[in-house]
Design an enzyme around this catalytic site. Structure first.
Site, PDB file in Angstrom:
ATOM      1  CB  SER A  85      -0.967  -0.294   1.130  1.00 63.12           C
ATOM      2  OG  SER A  85      -1.769   0.904   0.989  1.00 63.12           O
ATOM      3  CG  ASP A 116     -16.577 -19.280 -10.647  1.00 64.47           C
ATOM      4  OD1 ASP A 116     -14.885 -19.390 -11.113  1.00 64.47           O
ATOM      5  OD2 ASP A 116     -17.237 -20.045 -10.046  1.00 64.47           O
ATOM      6  CG  ASP A 175     -11.220 -19.551 -14.878  1.00 63.48           C
ATOM      7  OD1 ASP A 175     -11.956 -19.958 -14.715  1.00 63.48           O
ATOM      8  OD2 ASP A 175     -10.516 -18.933 -13.203  1.00 63.48           O
ATOM      9  CG  ASP A 200     -11.680 -21.409  -9.124  1.00 65.57           C
ATOM     10  OD1 ASP A 200     -12.473 -20.549  -9.623  1.00 65.57           O
ATOM     11  OD2 ASP A 200     -10.298 -21.116  -9.538  1.00 65.57           O
ATOM     12  CG  ASP A 237      -6.957  -3.866  -3.124  1.00 63.88           C
ATOM     13  OD1 ASP A 237      -7.615  -2.693  -2.640  1.00 63.88           O
ATOM     14  OD2 ASP A 237      -5.626  -3.533  -3.029  1.00 63.88           O
ATOM     15  CG  HIS A 278      -5.518  -2.445   0.011  1.00 61.42           C
ATOM     16  ND1 HIS A 278      -4.544  -2.198  -0.899  1.00 61.42           N
ATOM     17  CD2 HIS A 278      -4.546  -1.960   1.512  1.00 61.42           C
ATOM     18  CE1 HIS A 278      -4.264  -1.088  -0.344  1.00 61.42           C
ATOM     19  NE2 HIS A 278      -4.239  -1.015   0.495  1.00 61.42           N
TER      20      HIS A 278
END
Length: 521
Positions: free
Chosen positions: A200, A266, A269, A273, A411, A450
């Site tokens: 950060s 989801d 790809d 999962d 994030d 984050h």
């Protein structure tokens, strides 16, 4: 004399000699430890440039308590079980208006001959004791700074340009220079290798070091770096969710939005999962949650739906249409509260606007007009010493430095696309991947929030990866990441050097990293 008798006497003599040698080694080690402890107190009188050492004391194993900690407070796990160490506190004064607090922790025994400097979050204003503890447990000499002010506020920087410079970059550099000299004075030798490790604001600090002080570190770990001010994106979200009470999205609705995003993206790809490997390929429209009847936690009203779309959309200049900052990614909904939850936007950003842009302690964020004030934000960005956007890392690379970047795709505070954009800018400045792959790598982390947390495997050892890269010449072709539920590991995955992603081999558990390989998408 009988040969057997002679042999027996020789054996006894050899055993005695070995015993004496072992005793000597043990005594020597003990003397080193005692001398190190004695030297610790003597460091109080060490004279260093721009440095006043305020205390030097040995801390016995397992006894450290952070300053100001309540006697019955829950201890930081990172500070439990610390080995004995020499604790140095100092004040650094590189300018007449500087008052930079710093600490250097030195293992009394078993030092690995390396220095690990650790950074801050938000607007800093405090020593990072937890990170110091983790580094010490791994046998590093370690150091941290408050960056020149107290508290997570920019108030001290108002009308104090030197304090702004200290926060922006000077405090970390001065800390590093002094820490190396203190290490040398204590051990009789400086660190063989020096690393930066933080996330950060700390990620930004690490990049700033590589850009402006390329010889300070041999390796830099920069996680989710706050490369640019978050002001544009924070105020964009605040305008979308808080300017009209009807647009506010309560946190009770975040889980429903998150489920809808996963349902939509989801399987892109090829693997279901409950993770979105690369949200840039996701086309999620929160309209699927539009309330058909009464309002409730499973649906969005029309004003809330508009707000959700803005959170996911890029921040744009309404006059030119130019993109100013990326929006949040699908999959980050559980963390939307960092920017979107009321009654106030992200506090450190409001502090920067109040004290560094508008220079008014009484400024009210509700008076911010995005169209009117965007020019002011862009003007601040052009001269802001805090930003770390310079892609020229030639000097850092030339002395053998290694840079390991990482960022969680989920994030909800700092846009992961900003880190990818910076990575690509370095590739452009340094003549492309072939010229940079031996010293620069970026790892994107599916499902991580984050600097940690989230649905995906989010615990991984970047320090060992960097150390193997710098010290052994073994670049990280992948990093093992784990996810835990109730402290039990329930999923592992490899993290891959961008733009590679982890792909399932087709057999075995999808929760086992051994069944995945890093491949180009």
């Amino acid at each position: 004399m009988n040969v057997e008798i002679i042999a027996a006497r020789c054996a006894r003599a050899l055993v005695a000699a070995i015993s004496i040698s072992i005793a000597f080694v043990i005594t020597t080690v003990r003397e080193v430890e005692v001398n190190a402890a004695t030297s610790c107190s003597m460091l109080k009188s060490l004279a260093l440039p721009n440095t006043s050492i305020t205390s030097a004391e040995e801390v016995p194993a397992g006894t450290f308590m952070p300053p100001g900690a309540a006697p019955n407070a829950q201890p930081n796990p990172a500070l439990i079980g610390l080995p004995s160490f020499c604790r140095i506190t100092a004040t650094l004064t590189p300018s007449s208006d500087s008052e930079i607090k710093t600490e250097v922790w030195l293992p009394v025994a078993d030092w690995n001959r390396k220095l690990q400097a650790v950074g801050n979050g938000g607007l800093a204003g405090a020593i990072n004791y937890g990170a110091l503890g983790l580094a010490l447990k791994n046998a590093y000499a370690t150091t941290s700074t408050d960056t020149g002010h107290t508290g997570n506020t920019a108030g001290a920087m108002l009308a104090h340009p030197d304090k702004l410079v200290d926060f922006a970059y000077r405090s970390v550099h001065e800390m590093t220079v002094s820490a190396k000299l203190i290490v040398d004075a204590f051990y009789g030798t400086g660190p063989r290798l020096s690393y930066w490790n933080s996330c950060s604001t700390g990620g930004r600090q690490g990049l700033k070091e590589g850009q402006q002080f390329p010889n300070d570190f041999d390796g830099i770990i920069a996680g989710a770096p706050a490369i640019r001010s978050l002001a544009a994106s924070v105020m964009w979200v605040a305008n979308a969710t808080l300017s009209n009470p009807a647009s506010y999205i309560p946190p009770s609705k975040y889980p429903a939005i998150h489920r809808a995003a996963l349902d939509a993206c989801d399987a892109i790809d090829g693997l279901k999962d409950r993770l979105i490997d690369d949200p840039t390929h996701c086309r999620f429209d929160p309209a699927v949650l539009a309330c058909q009847g009464e309002d409730g936690p499973q649906c969005l009203t029309a004003p809330q739906l508009e707000a959700a779309r803005k959170i996911l959309a890029p921040v744009r200049n309404s006059r030119t249409g130019q993109e100013v900052a990326a929006g949040l990614e699908p999959g980050a909904e559980l963390g939307w509260g960092a920017k979107a939850a009321g009654p106030q936007p992200y506090a450190p950003t409001i502090e920067r606007l109040k004290y560094l842009l508008f220079k008014d302690p009484n400024w009210n964020w509700r008076t911010f007009d995005f169209d009117r004030d965007l020019n002011l934000l862009e003007g601040l960005a052009a001269t802001d010493p805090i930003d770390a956007v310079d892609p020229d890392l030639k000097a850092f690379a030339s002395h053998g430095g290694k840079l390991l970047l990482y960022h969680g795709w989920s994030d909800a505070l700092i846009s992961p696309r900003g880190t990818i954009a910076y990575y690509n800018s370095v590739l452009d400045a340094m003549a492309g991947t072939r010229e940079t792959t031996n010293w620069l790598r970026l790892f994107m982390v599916p499902g991580m929030g984050h600097c940690g947390g989230g649905d995906g495997p989010n615990t991984f050892d970047t320090v060992t990866a960097l150390d193997q890269w710098v010290d052994k010449g073994q670049p990280p072709d992948q990093i093992l990441a784990t996810h835990r539920t109730n402290a039990i590991v329930d999923r592992t995955r490899p993290l891959c050097p961008y733009p590679q992603v982890a792909r399932y081999n087709g057999t075995g558990s999808i929760d086992d990293a051994a069944n995945f390989a890093c491949r180009l998408p």
